[in-house]
Motif scaffolding. Structure first.
Motif, short mmCIF file in Angstrom:
data_model
loop_
_atom_site.label_atom_id
_atom_site.label_comp_id
_atom_site.label_asym_id
_atom_site.label_seq_id
_atom_site.Cartn_x
_atom_site.Cartn_y
_atom_site.Cartn_z
N PRO A 7 0.80 -1.21 0.00
CA PRO A 7 0.00 0.00 0.00
C PRO A 7 0.84 1.26 0.00
O PRO A 7 0.33 2.34 -0.22
CB PRO A 7 -0.81 -0.12 1.30
N GLN A 8 2.17 1.14 0.25
CA GLN A 8 3.04 2.30 0.29
C GLN A 8 4.07 2.15 -0.83
O GLN A 8 5.13 1.57 -0.66
CB GLN A 8 3.77 2.38 1.64
N LEU A 35 -9.48 10.27 0.83
CA LEU A 35 -8.37 9.91 -0.04
C LEU A 35 -7.21 10.89 0.08
O LEU A 35 -6.09 10.59 -0.37
CB LEU A 35 -8.85 9.82 -1.49
N SER A 37 -5.66 11.51 2.62
CA SER A 37 -4.68 10.92 3.54
C SER A 37 -4.10 9.62 3.00
O SER A 37 -3.27 8.99 3.67
CB SER A 37 -5.34 10.64 4.90
N ALA A 38 -4.52 9.22 1.80
CA ALA A 38 -4.09 7.93 1.25
C ALA A 38 -2.70 8.04 0.64
O ALA A 38 -2.45 8.91 -0.20
CB ALA A 38 -5.08 7.44 0.21
N PRO A 178 -11.17 2.22 5.54
CA PRO A 178 -10.36 3.03 4.63
C PRO A 178 -9.11 2.32 4.14
O PRO A 178 -8.75 2.42 2.95
CB PRO A 178 -10.01 4.26 5.47
N GLU A 179 -8.45 1.58 5.02
CA GLU A 179 -7.22 0.89 4.63
C GLU A 179 -7.48 -0.13 3.53
O GLU A 179 -6.65 -0.32 2.63
CB GLU A 179 -6.59 0.19 5.84
N PHE A 182 -7.90 1.82 0.24
CA PHE A 182 -6.61 2.27 -0.29
C PHE A 182 -5.86 1.10 -0.94
O PHE A 182 -5.32 1.23 -2.05
CB PHE A 182 -5.74 2.86 0.83
N HIS A 186 -4.72 0.51 -5.05
CA HIS A 186 -3.38 0.17 -5.53
C HIS A 186 -3.40 -1.17 -6.27
O HIS A 186 -2.73 -1.33 -7.30
CB HIS A 186 -2.41 0.10 -4.35
#
Length: 275
Positions: A7-8, A35, A37-38, A178-179, A182, A186
């Protein structure tokens, strides 16, 4: 259920360019704020209708379109998904850009006006991003149609099947954390399947469920039923008696475990019994 994905993304990689499509302005504003904060996600625009989503996608060349299924009047999310993911979408992007200009500007103004905080500014720059695409920037670099990630409250078998058949890469429910959203964005950007847990369970259950075995005559009658014909019209079309039609309908209802004509047609479409 989302395929494993980091995710990062690495600092050197480009952020996922995201277009949000939902007919409710309040929902879009909430998504834009969330989004913001994504990590590794850049919202490049927002649309309130399917038609506007098509125009903005041609202009902005997003990697992923976050798509609601119900879009009020006009084109629904399934048809919009089908058009966005068709092979001709990328080929026709340059030609559509001129037509999309007005809608793209309107979409950018809407994004700038309804979004929250910093993300609104990013989405509000959609017009300039579209100009860059027109000059051979992101459009040429990306080329392929965007991936579509459905985000909806509807989890019926019919809705899931229609969306996936239309070309959706993933299907998420709005109740997701939310996680998860996100990570799914991706994953979709990489062409990986992303499904909410309940949706994945329904898909697996449908795959394991044996399909009803219908006779050729029952399939003929079911096909006529799907066109909206009554018993008398079906009898005339198939050169059989009305009593024979009724007998076959009873058998069809029993096999599909329904008790109405509309139910029979719905189940037949879900299980791909109609050709």
């Amino acid at each position: 259920m989302t395929d494993p994905v980091d995710p990062q993304p690495a600092a050197a990689s480009l952020p996922v360019r995201l277009l949000v499509c939902d007919d409710h302005a309040v929902v879009r504003a909430g998504l834009l704020a969330l989004l913001d904060s994504a990590p590794g996600i850049e919202v490049v625009g927002e649309a309130g209708t399917g038609e506007e989503a098509l125009a903005l996608a041609a202009r902005l060349a997003p990697d992923v379109v976050l798509m609601d299924l119900q879009l009020g009047e006009g084109m629904d999310g399934v048809e919009t998904t089908r058009r966005l993911t068709s092979p001709s979408a990328a080929v026709g992007a340059a030609g559509a850009a001129g037509t999309a200009g007005t809608a793209g500007t309107a979409g950018a103004r809407a994004a700038g006006g309804t979004g929250g905080g910093g993300r609104a500014g990013s989405a509000g720059s959609a017009g300039s991003a579209g100009d860059a695409v027109g000059e051979g920037g992101a459009g040429e670099a990306r080329g392929a149609p965007p991936h579509v990630l459905v985000l909806t409250t509807y989890d019926t078998d019919a809705d899931i099947t229609r969306a996936i058949e239309a070309g959706a890469t993933g299907y998420l429910l709005k109740a997701e954390r939310p996680e998860e959203l996100f990570a799914a964005i991706h994953a979709a950007a990489q062409g990986r399947t992303a499904l909410s847990g309940p949706v994945a369970s329904r898909v697996m259950a449908n795959m394991r469920r044996p399909r009803p075995s219908l006779t050729d005559r029952e399939r003929d009658i079911l096909a006529q039923l799907a066109t909206g014909l009554g018993n008398r019209e079906i009898a005339r079309a198939l050169f059989i008696s009305e009593a024979t039609v009724k007998t076959h309908l009873r058998r069809i209802y029993d096999k599909l475990d329904v008790d109405t004509r509309a139910g029979a047609v719905a189940v037949a479409k879900e299980q791909r019994l109609l050709t």
